[in-house]
Design a protein around this motif. Structure first.
Motif, PDB file in Angstrom:
ATOM      1  N   UNK A 167       3.518   9.372  -6.669  1.00 34.75           N
ATOM      2  CA  UNK A 167       4.401  10.533  -6.586  1.00 34.75           C
ATOM      3  C   UNK A 167       5.561  10.398  -7.569  1.00 34.75           C
ATOM      4  N   UNK A 168       6.131   9.207  -7.653  1.00 34.25           N
ATOM      5  CA  UNK A 168       7.260   9.006  -8.561  1.00 34.25           C
ATOM      6  C   UNK A 168       6.840   9.171 -10.025  1.00 34.25           C
ATOM      7  N   UNK A 169       5.631   8.787 -10.346  1.00 33.27           N
ATOM      8  CA  UNK A 169       5.152   8.973 -11.715  1.00 33.27           C
ATOM      9  C   UNK A 169       5.109  10.449 -12.096  1.00 33.27           C
ATOM     10  N   UNK A 170       4.910  11.311 -11.109  1.00 34.23           N
ATOM     11  CA  UNK A 170       4.923  12.746 -11.385  1.00 34.23           C
ATOM     12  C   UNK A 170       6.318  13.216 -11.790  1.00 34.23           C
ATOM     13  N   UNK A 171       7.358  12.514 -11.336  1.00 33.38           N
ATOM     14  CA  UNK A 171       8.729  12.921 -11.671  1.00 33.38           C
ATOM     15  C   UNK A 171       9.183  12.385 -13.017  1.00 33.38           C
ATOM     16  N   UNK A 172       8.519  11.358 -13.530  1.00 31.98           N
ATOM     17  CA  UNK A 172       8.966  10.711 -14.767  1.00 31.98           C
ATOM     18  C   UNK A 172       9.143  11.684 -15.938  1.00 31.98           C
ATOM     19  N   UNK A 173       8.198  12.573 -16.207  1.00 32.14           N
ATOM     20  CA  UNK A 173       8.399  13.480 -17.348  1.00 32.14           C
ATOM     21  C   UNK A 173       9.658  14.346 -17.204  1.00 32.14           C
ATOM     22  N   UNK A 174       9.945  14.794 -15.987  1.00 33.74           N
ATOM     23  CA  UNK A 174      11.121  15.646 -15.792  1.00 33.74           C
ATOM     24  C   UNK A 174      12.428  14.886 -16.035  1.00 33.74           C
ATOM     25  N   UNK A 217       0.839  -1.205   0.000  1.00 31.06           N
ATOM     26  CA  UNK A 217       0.000   0.000   0.000  1.00 31.06           C
ATOM     27  C   UNK A 217       0.874   1.256   0.000  1.00 31.06           C
ATOM     28  N   UNK A 218       1.935   1.251   0.809  1.00 29.41           N
ATOM     29  CA  UNK A 218       2.846   2.394   0.864  1.00 29.41           C
ATOM     30  C   UNK A 218       3.558   2.562  -0.481  1.00 29.41           C
ATOM     31  N   UNK A 219       3.968   1.454  -1.086  1.00 31.47           N
ATOM     32  CA  UNK A 219       4.619   1.508  -2.405  1.00 31.47           C
ATOM     33  C   UNK A 219       3.669   2.088  -3.447  1.00 31.47           C
TER      34      UNK A 219
END
Length: 127
Positions: free
Chosen positions: A59-66, A51-53
């Protein structure tokens, strides 16, 4: 979150990690849960971990484009930061003493750790 606003995303990631540090440092029960999670084969702990993962994945998916087409693997950096947060706090809370010559039982030591989190995230976004 707008992929064109890395400073905003950088600030968000930094604050999430700093808040995770502060929370984990102050919550003895959470420390015990993490110890249990990493030291026992438990279906309950596996489900909590998953669940934590899942929450972290969003959140990590938000960093993918950058970080697309860049040499920085932010997921690896995040893993080291989260693992480092857990380990340094668990080590000092349960064994006492210093860690890398930092005393995180003091406000000064805690501030040093929070500054390091901010710097590492900043370096990743700058590269």
């Amino acid at each position: 979150m707008d992929a064109e606003a890395p400073s905003t995303l950088q600030g968000l990631i930094t604050e999430v990690l700093k808040n995770q540090y502060k929370y984990f440092l102050s919550e003895r029960e959470m420390q015990r849960l993490i110890l249990w999670e990493i030291s026992a084969n438990s279906p309950l702990m596996k489900s909590i971990h998953n669940a934590r993962e899942s929450n972290g994945q969003a959140m990590l998916e938000m960093t993918d484009p950058h970080f697309k087409d860049k040499k920085v693997n932010f997921r690896a950096i995040a893993a080291l930061l989260v693992g480092g947060i857990y380990y340094t706090i668990l080590h000092t809370q349960f064994n006492g003493g210093m860690f890398c010559d930092l005393d995180i039982s003091t406000q000064e030591g805690q501030n040093e750790m929070l500054t390091a989190i901010e710097e590492i995230v900043g370096w990743a976004f700058k590269d």
